[in-house]
Design a protein around this motif. Structure first.
Motif, mmCIF file in Angstrom:
data_model
loop_
_atom_site.group_PDB
_atom_site.id
_atom_site.type_symbol
_atom_site.label_atom_id
_atom_site.label_comp_id
_atom_site.label_asym_id
_atom_site.label_seq_id
_atom_site.Cartn_x
_atom_site.Cartn_y
_atom_site.Cartn_z
ATOM 1 N N ALA A 98 -75.351 40.677 35.714
ATOM 2 C CA ALA A 98 -74.474 41.393 34.781
ATOM 3 C C ALA A 98 -74.260 40.586 33.503
ATOM 4 C CB ALA A 98 -73.135 41.708 35.446
ATOM 5 N N LEU A 99 -74.073 39.281 33.641
ATOM 6 C CA LEU A 99 -73.913 38.421 32.462
ATOM 7 C C LEU A 99 -75.155 38.458 31.581
ATOM 8 C CD1 LEU A 99 -72.173 35.349 34.111
ATOM 9 C CD2 LEU A 99 -71.249 36.665 32.177
ATOM 10 N N ASP A 100 -76.327 38.397 32.200
ATOM 11 C CA ASP A 100 -77.571 38.438 31.439
ATOM 12 C C ASP A 100 -77.711 39.767 30.710
ATOM 13 O OD1 ASP A 100 -80.152 37.293 30.675
ATOM 14 O OD2 ASP A 100 -81.015 38.818 31.992
ATOM 15 N N CYS A 101 -77.427 40.850 31.394
ATOM 16 C CA CYS A 101 -77.542 42.184 30.813
ATOM 17 C C CYS A 101 -76.535 42.370 29.671
ATOM 18 C CB CYS A 101 -77.335 43.242 31.895
ATOM 19 S SG CYS A 101 -77.634 44.926 31.332
ATOM 20 N N ALA A 102 -75.288 42.000 29.908
ATOM 21 C CA ALA A 102 -74.242 42.153 28.884
ATOM 22 C C ALA A 102 -74.511 41.273 27.671
ATOM 23 C CB ALA A 102 -72.873 41.836 29.475
ATOM 24 N N ALA A 103 -75.062 40.085 27.886
ATOM 25 C CA ALA A 103 -75.359 39.179 26.773
ATOM 26 C C ALA A 103 -76.398 39.794 25.829
ATOM 27 C CB ALA A 103 -75.848 37.834 27.291
ATOM 28 N N LYS A 104 -77.291 40.625 26.365
ATOM 29 C CA LYS A 104 -78.358 41.233 25.578
ATOM 30 C C LYS A 104 -77.956 42.560 24.935
ATOM 31 C CE LYS A 104 -81.967 39.304 28.547
ATOM 32 N NZ LYS A 104 -82.956 39.645 29.581
ATOM 33 N N ALA A 105 -76.771 43.068 25.237
ATOM 34 C CA ALA A 105 -76.353 44.381 24.740
ATOM 35 C C ALA A 105 -76.125 44.366 23.226
ATOM 36 C CB ALA A 105 -75.078 44.831 25.459
ATOM 37 N N ASP A 106 -76.462 45.483 22.581
ATOM 38 C CA ASP A 106 -76.314 45.596 21.129
ATOM 39 C C ASP A 106 -74.888 45.369 20.659
ATOM 40 O OD1 ASP A 106 -79.014 46.142 20.870
ATOM 41 O OD2 ASP A 106 -78.738 48.313 20.712
ATOM 42 N N ASP A 107 -73.908 45.806 21.442
ATOM 43 C CA ASP A 107 -72.504 45.701 21.029
ATOM 44 C C ASP A 107 -71.864 44.356 21.340
ATOM 45 O OD1 ASP A 107 -72.586 48.225 20.006
ATOM 46 O OD2 ASP A 107 -71.405 49.166 21.578
ATOM 47 N N THR A 108 -72.597 43.463 21.962
ATOM 48 C CA THR A 108 -72.062 42.138 22.269
ATOM 49 C C THR A 108 -72.148 41.272 21.022
ATOM 50 O OG1 THR A 108 -72.684 42.314 24.599
ATOM 51 C CG2 THR A 108 -72.384 40.087 23.724
ATOM 52 N N THR A 109 -71.034 40.626 20.668
ATOM 53 C CA THR A 109 -71.034 39.757 19.490
ATOM 54 C C THR A 109 -71.836 38.494 19.780
ATOM 55 O OG1 THR A 109 -69.050 38.501 20.084
ATOM 56 C CG2 THR A 109 -68.714 40.570 18.849
ATOM 57 N N ARG A 110 -72.235 37.805 18.754
ATOM 58 C CA ARG A 110 -72.993 36.561 18.911
ATOM 59 C C ARG A 110 -72.159 35.540 19.699
ATOM 60 N NH1 ARG A 110 -78.035 35.456 18.732
ATOM 61 N NH2 ARG A 110 -78.512 35.518 16.552
ATOM 62 N N GLN A 111 -70.859 35.453 19.401
ATOM 63 C CA GLN A 111 -69.995 34.517 20.120
ATOM 64 C C GLN A 111 -69.912 34.890 21.599
ATOM 65 O OE1 GLN A 111 -65.804 34.532 19.152
ATOM 66 N NE2 GLN A 111 -65.459 32.591 20.193
ATOM 67 N N GLN A 112 -69.715 36.167 21.893
ATOM 68 C CA GLN A 112 -69.646 36.602 23.283
ATOM 69 C C GLN A 112 -70.967 36.324 24.004
ATOM 70 O OE1 GLN A 112 -68.563 40.730 22.780
ATOM 71 N NE2 GLN A 112 -66.372 40.310 23.002
ATOM 72 N N GLU A 113 -72.080 36.570 23.339
ATOM 73 C CA GLU A 113 -73.387 36.290 23.937
ATOM 74 C C GLU A 113 -73.499 34.816 24.319
ATOM 75 O OE1 GLU A 113 -78.165 36.274 22.875
ATOM 76 O OE2 GLU A 113 -76.743 36.990 21.367
ATOM 77 N N CYS A 114 -73.118 33.929 23.407
ATOM 78 C CA CYS A 114 -73.177 32.487 23.689
ATOM 79 C C CYS A 114 -72.285 32.120 24.867
ATOM 80 C CB CYS A 114 -72.793 31.682 22.457
ATOM 81 S SG CYS A 114 -74.018 31.766 21.146
ATOM 82 N N LEU A 115 -71.084 32.686 24.913
ATOM 83 C CA LEU A 115 -70.159 32.395 26.003
ATOM 84 C C LEU A 115 -70.691 32.896 27.342
ATOM 85 C CD1 LEU A 115 -66.859 33.225 24.108
ATOM 86 C CD2 LEU A 115 -67.554 30.945 24.927
ATOM 87 N N MET A 116 -71.297 34.079 27.337
ATOM 88 C CA MET A 116 -71.867 34.624 28.576
ATOM 89 C C MET A 116 -73.036 33.769 29.051
ATOM 90 S SD MET A 116 -71.810 38.721 28.073
ATOM 91 C CE MET A 116 -70.593 39.400 26.958
ATOM 92 N N ARG A 117 -73.869 33.337 28.132
ATOM 93 C CA ARG A 117 -75.012 32.492 28.508
ATOM 94 C C ARG A 117 -74.525 31.123 29.013
ATOM 95 N NH1 ARG A 117 -79.239 35.335 27.838
ATOM 96 N NH2 ARG A 117 -79.509 36.823 26.155
#
Length: 150
Positions: free
Chosen positions: A122-141
């Motif tokens: 789920a973290l991997d999928c959400a990190a790649k989502a168009d609506d995920t901010t760059r900061q959120q992507e980094c935090l999820m990764r």
């Protein structure tokens, strides 16, 4: 480096918020949310759960297409009796102090915790989502790394 979360809150926890928003008739609506990660300031990165299919497939579980991106979670059990998807549309981070206060006031109730393997996906999928901010992507990764996800 993974962020921090309020005390006793962990990535993968699912909470019920009984008064998440008011509908057109002014009635409070309940929503379930999945904690994905914390920020350096202690805010909570989350996404909502939905049981409405609206074109979201079960296979593949990670879907970034139209009309709605989602991650299929399946039947989670407990009070989550219908098939569930993680709705990957944008959510602002939940203020950590407000989250903690809502827990204390019982406005948020923990109802389940995802298994680590599902959370990692789920973290991997959400990190790649168009609506995920760059900061959120980094935090999820970073959270994936902290969990030692494959």
């Amino acid at each position: 480096m993974a962020g921090t979360l309020p005390a006793d809150v962990a990535p993968g926890d699912i909470y019920r918020r009984d008064r998440f928003y008011r509908d057109a008739a002014g009635q409070w609506q309940t929503k379930y949310l999945l904690v994905l990660a914390g920020t350096q300031d202690g805010d909570v990165v989350f996404r909502l759960l939905t049981s409405r299919v609206h074109g979201r497939p079960e296979c593949p579980p990670c879907y970034h297409g139209d009309p709605y991106a989602g991650f299929y979670l399946g039947y989670l059990g407990g009070e989550l009796t219908a098939k569930s998807w993680l709705d990957l549309r944008r959510q602002d981070d939940y203020d950590g102090l407000s989250f903690a206060a809502d827990l204390t006031a019982s406005a948020l109730t923990q109802v389940a915790t995802l298994a680590k393997d599902i959370l990692c996906q789920a973290l991997d999928c959400a990190a790649k989502a168009d609506d995920t901010t760059r900061q959120q992507e980094c935090l999820m990764r970073d959270q994936r790394t902290a969990l030692c996800c494959p």
